[in-house]
Each structure stands twice: as C-alpha cells, then as structure tokens.
Design an enzyme around this catalytic site. Structure first.
Site, PDB file in Angstrom:
ATOM      1  N   ARG A 109     -34.415  32.559 -95.404  1.00  0.00           N
ATOM      2  CA  ARG A 109     -34.076  33.000 -94.060  1.00  0.00           C
ATOM      3  C   ARG A 109     -34.034  34.522 -93.999  1.00  0.00           C
ATOM      4  O   ARG A 109     -33.288  35.155 -94.734  1.00  0.00           O
ATOM      5  CB  ARG A 109     -32.719  32.416 -93.662  1.00  0.00           C
ATOM      6  CG  ARG A 109     -32.438  32.608 -92.189  1.00  0.00           C
ATOM      7  CD  ARG A 109     -31.569  31.501 -91.658  1.00  0.00           C
ATOM      8  NE  ARG A 109     -30.249  31.543 -92.275  1.00  0.00           N
ATOM      9  CZ  ARG A 109     -29.135  31.344 -91.593  1.00  0.00           C
ATOM     10  NH1 ARG A 109     -29.165  31.079 -90.320  1.00  0.00           N
ATOM     11  NH2 ARG A 109     -27.981  31.395 -92.205  1.00  0.00           N
ATOM     12  N   THR A 113     -34.054  38.538 -88.517  1.00  0.00           N
ATOM     13  CA  THR A 113     -34.532  37.638 -87.439  1.00  0.00           C
ATOM     14  C   THR A 113     -33.885  36.253 -87.524  1.00  0.00           C
ATOM     15  O   THR A 113     -33.920  35.496 -86.560  1.00  0.00           O
ATOM     16  CB  THR A 113     -36.055  37.444 -87.534  1.00  0.00           C
ATOM     17  OG1 THR A 113     -36.339  36.774 -88.782  1.00  0.00           O
ATOM     18  CG2 THR A 113     -36.796  38.767 -87.509  1.00  0.00           C
ATOM     19  N   ASP A 205     -22.698  23.837-100.400  1.00  0.00           N
ATOM     20  CA  ASP A 205     -24.068  24.288-100.684  1.00  0.00           C
ATOM     21  C   ASP A 205     -24.699  23.346-101.708  1.00  0.00           C
ATOM     22  O   ASP A 205     -24.326  23.360-102.890  1.00  0.00           O
ATOM     23  CB  ASP A 205     -24.040  25.725-101.213  1.00  0.00           C
ATOM     24  CG  ASP A 205     -25.450  26.306-101.289  1.00  0.00           C
ATOM     25  OD1 ASP A 205     -26.310  25.703-101.962  1.00  0.00           O
ATOM     26  OD2 ASP A 205     -25.695  27.340-100.648  1.00  0.00           O
ATOM     27  N   ASP A 208     -26.445  24.977-104.849  1.00  0.00           N
ATOM     28  CA  ASP A 208     -25.466  25.463-105.832  1.00  0.00           C
ATOM     29  C   ASP A 208     -24.806  24.313-106.572  1.00  0.00           C
ATOM     30  O   ASP A 208     -24.598  24.370-107.794  1.00  0.00           O
ATOM     31  CB  ASP A 208     -24.392  26.314-105.139  1.00  0.00           C
ATOM     32  CG  ASP A 208     -24.892  27.725-104.869  1.00  0.00           C
ATOM     33  OD1 ASP A 208     -25.925  28.112-105.437  1.00  0.00           O
ATOM     34  OD2 ASP A 208     -24.234  28.437-104.070  1.00  0.00           O
TER      35      ASP A 208
HETATM   36  N1  URA Z   1     -27.476  23.939 -96.782  1.00  0.00           N
HETATM   37  C1  URA Z   1     -26.522  23.425 -97.602  1.00  0.00           C
HETATM   38  O1  URA Z   1     -26.692  23.385 -98.810  1.00  0.00           O
HETATM   39  N2  URA Z   1     -25.381  22.981 -97.060  1.00  0.00           N
HETATM   40  C2  URA Z   1     -25.140  23.001 -95.730  1.00  0.00           C
HETATM   41  O2  URA Z   1     -24.076  22.553 -95.297  1.00  0.00           O
HETATM   42  C3  URA Z   1     -26.156  23.533 -94.894  1.00  0.00           C
HETATM   43  C4  URA Z   1     -27.311  23.994 -95.450  1.00  0.00           C
END
Ligand code: URA
Length: 214
Positions: A109, A113, A205, A208
C-alpha cells in the site's frame, strides 16, 4: 453447513471452522498452531469453494471390469495467493487439489495514495481456460483484493472466485462494487475495521502471526 448471504457472498459455516477460527483469534495462540489451524480451515473451505468444479467422464478399468467414472475436466485449476498472508491459505488448498497451478500477486500500500501498488506478478499460462481462486485470509478494505482481481483479469482469467478467512463488510462492498462477477467465500463476516484498517474483532496481522514477524 453453508450460509448463503447473497449470490456473491457465501459464509462457509461449519462447527469445525468456527472452533478452529476461535482458536486462531486468540492472541496467545503460537505461530506454529496458528499456521496449522489455517491449513486445516483452508481444507474445509476448499471443499466448499470447489464444490461445482466441472467433471467429465473417463473410462477406467477396476480390478473387476471396465467402468465409466468422473474426473475434473479441462485445465488444472489455478490458486492465486495475494502475498504474503495468502500463502497461509495455499497449503490446505494444495493438499486437496495437488495438481492445481499456483500464481502469486505481490501488492503493497502506497503511504501517500493508500492505493495498492504491484511489486510481483507471476501466473501460469492459459489463465483464460482455468478456474481461478484468489486467496487472501483477510478481506479488510477490499482494495488489495479488487486490485488483484483486476490484474488476474488483465492476464486473461474470466472464471474467478475469491476466498478469505475473515471478511469485513467494507471489503465485501468494495470487491463486490469493483467485480460483481466474482463470488466471495469466507469463513466469517466480522463487525468492521479499526482506524488502521484491521478487521475487528478479527485476528490481528495474519502475516505476522503466520510467520512470527512483528
Ligand atoms: N490484514 C491483516 O492481516 N489483518 C487485518 O485485520 C486486516 C488486514
């Protein structure tokens, strides 16, 4: 049991999926268990999302006699992972359909933008003849998913489905608006997004947690 919420969103609702997803949501679940649970859930999701793959007749010989049976028809299906968390969903899918081809889309990302930018794209040939399943565990804003579908369409695919583990209403809305022809399958539809774009209650995440990074 599958809960259809509309022709373009299917929540694959099954007690084993619910149970395993609850374990994944817990913040103290270690990476190894998290990865294994995602693999197990992806097997269950794959069963549902591949339910109507086309079949063709094949004549075989059993130890007793000749017989006409069914096999998958046409070119091998293609699973497309949106890196890197999508790779966590791939393994279970490949356990179930080992002959499938695999494509990868890398998107990040742009901080200014906030739009997804492509950094990697590798697909098998003849995408136009394959059933394509694009996978990413979290359908959050829907921007990456919509961009990935656009790229895969540009590469020739026209039979595309999208599979995630958890969807947010915003992600479903964005993907549905950009690609109304792409059915979405998810194990859960959560409440919303926080200010950082994470799904709530969600599971944090996924990249992760899968790979033990932070
Ligand atoms: N990506 C992730 O790993 N977790 C989220 O909650 C949103 C996007």
């Amino acid at each position: 049991m599958t809960k259809a919420t509309g022709h373009d969103l299917t929540i694959v609702d099954h007690p084993l999926i619910r149970h395993k997803l609850t374990l994944m949501r817990q913040k103290d679940t270690p990476s190894a268990q998290f990865r294994q649970l995602l693999r197990e859930i992806s097997l269950l999701l794959a069963y549902e999302v591949t339910r109507d793959l086309p079949l063709q007749d094949i004549e075989i010989e059993t130890p007793l006699e000749k017989s006409v049976q069914k096999q998958l028809s046409g070119k091998k299906p293609c699973f497309v992972s949106i890196m890197r968390a999508g790779d966590g969903l791939l393994q279970g899918l490949l356990d179930l359909v080992p002959s499938a081809r695999v494509g990868h889309v890398g998107l990040y990302r742009d901080h200014e933008t906030l739009k997804p930018v492509q950094y990697y794209f590798k697909m098998p040939h003849s995408l136009d003849e394959r059933h394509v399943l694009i996978v990413d565990p979290m359908l959050a804003t829907g921007n990456s998913a919509a961009a990935a579908v656009s790229l895969v369409k540009e590469a020739g695919a026209d039979k595309i489905r999208f599979l995630c583990l958890v969807a947010a209403p915003k992600g479903v809305e964005t993907l549905r608006a950009a690609h109304p022809d792409v059915p979405i399958f998810s194990a859960a539809l959560d409440d919303g997004l926080n200010e950082h774009g994470y799904i709530t209650p969600g599971l944090g995440d996924v990249g992760d947690r899968l790979f033990g990074t932070k």
